[in-house]
Design an enzyme around this catalytic site. Structure first.
Site, PDB file in Angstrom:
ATOM      1  N   HIS A   1      -0.865  37.566 -13.417  1.00  0.00           N
ATOM      2  CA  HIS A   1      -2.186  37.041 -13.086  1.00  0.00           C
ATOM      3  C   HIS A   1      -2.210  35.545 -13.329  1.00  0.00           C
ATOM      4  O   HIS A   1      -1.728  35.062 -14.344  1.00  0.00           O
ATOM      5  CB  HIS A   1      -3.252  37.712 -13.966  1.00  0.00           C
ATOM      6  CG  HIS A   1      -4.610  37.138 -13.740  1.00  0.00           C
ATOM      7  ND1 HIS A   1      -5.076  36.055 -14.446  1.00  0.00           N
ATOM      8  CD2 HIS A   1      -5.588  37.473 -12.874  1.00  0.00           C
ATOM      9  CE1 HIS A   1      -6.285  35.750 -14.013  1.00  0.00           C
ATOM     10  NE2 HIS A   1      -6.622  36.596 -13.067  1.00  0.00           N
TER      11      HIS A   1
ATOM     12  N   LYS B   1      -8.946  44.830 -14.471  1.00  0.00           N
ATOM     13  CA  LYS B   1      -8.400  44.962 -13.119  1.00  0.00           C
ATOM     14  C   LYS B   1      -6.889  45.234 -13.149  1.00  0.00           C
ATOM     15  O   LYS B   1      -6.367  45.965 -12.308  1.00  0.00           O
ATOM     16  CB  LYS B   1      -8.710  43.695 -12.310  1.00  0.00           C
ATOM     17  CG  LYS B   1     -10.195  43.627 -11.933  1.00  0.00           C
ATOM     18  CD  LYS B   1     -10.559  42.362 -11.183  1.00  0.00           C
ATOM     19  CE  LYS B   1     -10.625  41.168 -12.086  1.00  0.00           C
ATOM     20  NZ  LYS B   1     -11.337  40.004 -11.525  1.00  0.00           N
TER      21      LYS B   1
ATOM     22  N   SER C   1     -12.727  41.066 -17.723  1.00  0.00           N
ATOM     23  CA  SER C   1     -12.704  41.077 -16.264  1.00  0.00           C
ATOM     24  C   SER C   1     -11.258  41.114 -15.748  1.00  0.00           C
ATOM     25  O   SER C   1     -10.907  41.925 -14.881  1.00  0.00           O
ATOM     26  CB  SER C   1     -13.439  39.825 -15.762  1.00  0.00           C
ATOM     27  OG  SER C   1     -13.193  39.591 -14.397  1.00  0.00           O
TER      28      SER C   1
ATOM     29  N   ARG D   1     -22.697  37.108 -13.410  1.00  0.00           N
ATOM     30  CA  ARG D   1     -22.269  35.980 -14.258  1.00  0.00           C
ATOM     31  C   ARG D   1     -22.263  34.684 -13.464  1.00  0.00           C
ATOM     32  O   ARG D   1     -22.644  33.628 -13.964  1.00  0.00           O
ATOM     33  CB  ARG D   1     -20.871  36.256 -14.840  1.00  0.00           C
ATOM     34  CG  ARG D   1     -20.892  37.330 -15.920  1.00  0.00           C
ATOM     35  CD  ARG D   1     -19.483  37.813 -16.235  1.00  0.00           C
ATOM     36  NE  ARG D   1     -18.610  36.721 -16.619  1.00  0.00           N
ATOM     37  CZ  ARG D   1     -17.293  36.703 -16.404  1.00  0.00           C
ATOM     38  NH1 ARG D   1     -16.698  37.719 -15.807  1.00  0.00           N
ATOM     39  NH2 ARG D   1     -16.582  35.676 -16.788  1.00  0.00           N
TER      40      ARG D   1
ATOM     41  N   ASP E   1     -16.744  45.259 -12.484  1.00  0.00           N
ATOM     42  CA  ASP E   1     -16.405  43.827 -12.516  1.00  0.00           C
ATOM     43  C   ASP E   1     -17.052  43.094 -11.354  1.00  0.00           C
ATOM     44  O   ASP E   1     -17.505  41.968 -11.499  1.00  0.00           O
ATOM     45  CB  ASP E   1     -14.891  43.625 -12.498  1.00  0.00           C
ATOM     46  CG  ASP E   1     -14.538  42.143 -12.541  1.00  0.00           C
ATOM     47  OD1 ASP E   1     -14.915  41.493 -13.528  1.00  0.00           O
ATOM     48  OD2 ASP E   1     -13.920  41.636 -11.598  1.00  0.00           O
TER      49      ASP E   1
HETATM   50  N1  URA Z   1     -11.048  35.589 -13.065  1.00  0.00           N
HETATM   51  C1  URA Z   1     -11.490  36.858 -13.164  1.00  0.00           C
HETATM   52  O1  URA Z   1     -10.927  37.770 -12.571  1.00  0.00           O
HETATM   53  N2  URA Z   1     -12.562  37.113 -13.916  1.00  0.00           N
HETATM   54  C2  URA Z   1     -13.221  36.156 -14.588  1.00  0.00           C
HETATM   55  O2  URA Z   1     -14.188  36.457 -15.243  1.00  0.00           O
HETATM   56  C3  URA Z   1     -12.773  34.827 -14.473  1.00  0.00           C
HETATM   57  C4  URA Z   1     -11.670  34.586 -13.707  1.00  0.00           C
END
Ligand code: URA
Ligand code: CA
Length: 431
Positions: A84, A189, A185, A170, A163
């Protein structure tokens, strides 16, 4: 509905106390089902942003978010790695690292996102290659990883619906920059996507979410602890995003840069350093012995096996025959030049990212910017700073993203630190 429990929980969080697991579960469940509306959840997100979150709360929230939707499961005994990036400009690392790590023998199942704000998205880069698709069904995603050792797919809407809802809230309520909420978050995932091990590339600098290295470090450590709490091997690389990472900034031209890198035609030194740091950690969490990592990665790149794996991935995801060999930057070229002589003291990564993204919208996926002068480079008046591919790009606007001064700024490390899941506590390896 009597939601006195919810009001009391919000008051607790407002006053700085931690909420228990059952409360986090109940809130996420109720919010996803529509039984709890935006108002209390927005208040909770703001309390989390201001007060912070305990590790146990982040863990409880992440678990509840994973349970809000489908999960992808890989055959037992297969540790697949995901990677990521917290979002950057000219960040072509994934397109290079995914096939390279797979060709080293560690399967990679990469779920990616689209361009967001000034930052590029891996999906847009890959889809610029004619025919390539990224909307893989979970079964096809798993089958491709089994068959060729790697896949890069879009995050399906059925994974972690909590999310999507929470992130949108958010975004509207200025509660994105909460370390706990960001970590939940991201990690939810990755867990829902079936990752057995995870490498986080956390960016720091003007082109990133986290502007300082200290902030990036807090997020990196939280991500690694959280992944480890779910039994996932994990590492976080903290890397510089003060200026664009690779030379190419756009979408398709970053796929060109990845191809050229893998094929050995051209390897930008900054991109190379970032790739090797991330690949090292992906191989480590994927179970390769530390002493074997470096030679295996280099041999796999030099032998052409990594390039061949990229070509396989492109074909498996629908790429037209020969498409990978034919892609090239938009043929319309102009040069952004220095208005005066001196030293490049800064490159506004966010501005470069925005200009490149606008160009891909106007001129197609192979429009973009190629950085020719890096921070610290001496330049003469009229010397090239960047190449602009695509007629809509204004070379003067591109040149304005470069600051030219008299003295080179202090050198910055590209890879600032690596945070690993080594027990008992995550330790940091300073470079
Ligand atoms: N990337 C994400 O997937 N979630 C966040 O909250 C911030 C950046
Ligand atoms: Ca396409």
């Amino acid at each position: 509905m009597d939601d006195g429990w919810l009001r009391r929980a919000l008051a607790q969080k407002r006053d700085g106390a931690a909420l228990d697991d059952a409360t986090w579960d109940r809130i996420v469940d109720g919010y996803v089902k529509g039984e709890i509306d935006d108002a209390p959840v927005a208040a909770l997100a703001m309390a989390c942003t201001i007060r912070g979150m305990a590790d146990a709360e982040i863990f409880a929230l992440t678990g509840a978010m994973v349970r809000s939707g489908d999960t992808i499961v890989f055959p037992a005994g297969r540790i697949v790695v995901d990677k990521h990036s917290s979002g950057g400009v000219g960040d072509t690392v994934s397109l290079v690292a995914v096939p390279l790590v797979a060709a080293c023998g560690v399967p990679v199942a990469k779920l990616s996102g689209r361009a967001l704000g000034h930052t590029g998205g891996t999906l847009d880069k890959l889809e610029a290659i004619p025919g390539v698709r990224t909307d893989l069904e979970p079964a096809a995603f798993v089958a491709q990883v089994e068959a060729i050792g790697c896949a890069i797919a879009a995050q399906s809407e059925r994974l972690v619906p909590a999310d999507q809802k929470l992130y949108a809230l958010r975004d509207r309520t200025a509660t994105v920059p909460s370390v706990g909420l960001i970590a939940a978050s991201i990690v939810s995932k990755k867990i829902a996507g079936g990752a057995g091990a995870i490498v986080f590339d956390v960016k720091a600098g003007r082109g990133a979410f986290m502007h300082t290295i200290a902030e990036a470090r807090v997020l990196a450590e939280t991500l690694v602890r959280l992944a480890a709490a779910f039994g996932r091997r994990a590492s976080a690389v903290i890397s510089d995003m003060e200026e664009p990472l690779g030379a190419a900034v756009g979408s398709g031209i970053e796929a060109v840069e990845a191809r050229d890198f893998l094929r050995g035609d051209e390897r930008d030194p900054r991109l190379s350093e970032a790739v090797f740091a991330v690949v090292h950690e992906m191989l480590r969490v994927g179970g390769i012995a530390e002493r074997e990592i470096e030679t295996r990665a280099l041999d796999t790149l030099q032998s052409g096996a990594a390039y061949e794996r990229f070509a396989q991935l492109v074909r498996a995801q629908g790429g037209s025959p020969g498409a990978l060999d034919r892609i090239a930057a938009h043929p319309h070229r102009a040069t952004a030049t220095a208005a005066r002589g001196g030293v490049v003291t800064a490159i506004d990564a966010a501005a470069i990212g925005e200009l490149a993204r606008d160009a891909t919208v106007a001129d197609g996926p192979f429009a973009g910017i190629r950085i020719l002068a890096r921070v610290g480079a001496p330049v003469r008046a009229g010397e090239a700073l960047a190449e602009c591919a695509g007629p809509s790009l204004d070379p003067f606007a591109v040149a304005r993203a470069f600051t030219i001064g008299v003295q080179a700024p202090p050198a910055r490390n590209l890879v600032e630190a690596v945070v690993r899941d080594e027990l008992p506590a995550a330790v940091e390896l300073r470079r």
